[in-house]
Scaffold this motif. Sequence first.
Motif, PDB file in Angstrom:
ATOM      1  N   GLU A  55       0.806  -1.216   0.000  1.00 45.17           N
ATOM      2  CA  GLU A  55       0.000   0.000   0.000  1.00 45.17           C
ATOM      3  C   GLU A  55       0.850   1.281   0.000  1.00 45.17           C
ATOM      4  O   GLU A  55       0.475   2.271  -0.664  1.00 45.17           O
ATOM      5  N   GLY A  60      -2.474   4.611  -2.413  1.00 44.79           N
ATOM      6  CA  GLY A  60      -3.920   4.767  -2.456  1.00 44.79           C
ATOM      7  C   GLY A  60      -4.475   5.043  -3.832  1.00 44.79           C
ATOM      8  O   GLY A  60      -5.644   5.424  -3.955  1.00 44.79           O
ATOM      9  N   ARG A  61      -3.680   4.912  -4.919  1.00 44.68           N
ATOM     10  CA  ARG A  61      -4.189   5.200  -6.248  1.00 44.68           C
ATOM     11  C   ARG A  61      -5.132   4.108  -6.728  1.00 44.68           C
ATOM     12  O   ARG A  61      -5.020   2.944  -6.336  1.00 44.68           O
ATOM     13  N   THR A 154      -6.425  -0.986  -0.357  1.00 45.36           N
ATOM     14  CA  THR A 154      -7.112   0.199  -0.875  1.00 45.36           C
ATOM     15  C   THR A 154      -7.251   0.094  -2.386  1.00 45.36           C
ATOM     16  O   THR A 154      -6.249  -0.072  -3.105  1.00 45.36           O
ATOM     17  N   HIS A 155      -8.460   0.108  -2.865  1.00 45.70           N
ATOM     18  CA  HIS A 155      -8.793   0.087  -4.290  1.00 45.70           C
ATOM     19  C   HIS A 155      -8.360  -1.206  -4.972  1.00 45.70           C
ATOM     20  O   HIS A 155      -8.135  -1.215  -6.193  1.00 45.70           O
TER      21      HIS A 155
END
Length: 635
Positions: A55, A60-61, A154-155
Amino acid sequence: MPSPWRLFLTYAGASLVPVLLLGLVLTFALAHEARDRGIGVARVEAALVARTAIEPHLAGRALDTPLPADEIRELHQVADSAIGSGTVVRLRVRDTTGRVVFSDDGSGMGADIEDEVLEAARGTVVAHLTRLNSDRNDTGPAGPEVVEVYQPITHGILEIYLPYDPIAHEVSQGMHTVYLALAAGLAALWMILAVISGSTMRWIAHQAGHDALTGLPNRTVFQRHAAAAVEAARRDGRTAAVVLADVDRFKEVNDTLGHRTGDALLRELGSRLATAVRSGDTVARLGGDEFGLVLPDLGADEIGPLLDRLRAALEAEVVVGTLPLSPEASFGYALAPADGTDVDTLLRRADMAMYLAKGTRSGTARYDRRRDHYDAAQLALVAELRRAIETDELVLHYQPKAELRTGKICAVEALVRWEHPRRGTVAPDAFLPVAEQTGLIDPLTRWVLASALAQITEWGTACDTLSVAVNVSARNLGRADFADTVLAALAEAGVPAGRLVVEITETALMTDPAIASDVLNRLATAGIRVSIDDFGRGQTSLSYLSTLPLHELKIDKSFVGDLPENIAHAAIVRSVIDLGHNLGLQVVAEGVETTEVSDLLKAAGCDVVQGYLLARPMPATDLPPWLDARRAAVI
């Protein structure tokens, strides 16, 4: 019987089986728990990699667009670092749809999306054991076992493969103590089960071989010990005894004082016998009030004093509660090998001797071959006699009795005959002793009673003044319920009690005087006449005789037949006639075959005669015409 150690080893081995099965189940459960713990460790490691390595690089993209080349290079560096250290086998990154956007080895790109990926996309960590394929298309041969973890990030999703062996080794180190504790616990459980099983089976084996009331060996153990003693006697040229002891009048104790008192008496008597015998002897309770003894290795003159000592121990006063009792017992015995070489034969012969002891009131008797009515043919006769009673092969013949003073026919005696389908007519002497000794005498007597009373009804007015006499054995008279049997037969036939005469021998009276007296009193009270048969051959006490409800004495024919020639017999006959009259009894002489004997009896005051001079026993259908002919001749 197996030794305690053999029982222990047997049941210790048997109890090991469930313990081993339990151990296998627990081991499987612990192994499953260890794998779950290993997968849990892998999940923690995957979360750590995601949080500390992946991460931060992705910052966080969103992953729904292709990754820039620099990010791919950084991810390769992270993957190479992790894989090079051996902590990660394969690493992939997927977007939220499950599509692979990065793979350290280029595998999985464009592959179908699996259910685990979709589940991880919904925010669930998915982990399981698998084997890693060796090529990029996941189609090569299976490689080492790994933990495959789908870790939401994340994502996207981190798909990471961790080697399972290091994790398993770490987990197993912690499980080692658990396995040792399990092994120790199972070993302790096995020991406890083995001890409990061994103790329980020893108790069961003891109970199976011992009487619950007295604690003495039972018939099974008795048979085994008797067989060993008989075999040893045969092998070593020694003598062994099989002894049966029966408590006299025990039924009276139960009936008058209750079964609890009877049980207490049996316990005490069993204890006395066990204490009084020699070391190596066996005392067993065979059932009811009967005890069995096996006395091995006897000297020539040892059996008599030993049995005297046992009887003395048994017959000493017993206090049950606060009640003093004076038990008596009858002992019968047979010696091996002299009286038999197998246990069944010796038991049967000891039983015969015991009944002889009861009948003669001698207390102790040895088997006497001269009194043994059994042989192979007679044993077969027993089964045939049982069938004969059930199928009406038996018939009754009737012998008249006449009053000497008037010549009037006053009674007939019912005498049983057996019309055998193959043997022809079987004499009573051939089957009555067998019936007496086997217990068939009870159904036989019931049959004679029922048939004789039914015949009275069938004769009707042609014989309406006649009484019928029926012979009763010692065994019949020894049954406390025999009076009920007779009264029930009278009621069934509808015959007045005064037309039945019950004939008993002196021996039957003395087998069990107390029960005999009670039975006869009940019969006499009902109106049945009681006659002493074969008087003069037994050893009846005159004082005892005077207490019985008698109506008639029958002088034994051995004293009657030679009256003209035998002065001693003539004196005995006169004495018996005087005795009977002084006691208020009618006197009958049987076996009268000549006019001379009849005249001498009449002169001596005899009341009634019976014998061939008057008539031979005849079938029931011949009696009415015979009576008519006799009446016509007298007229």
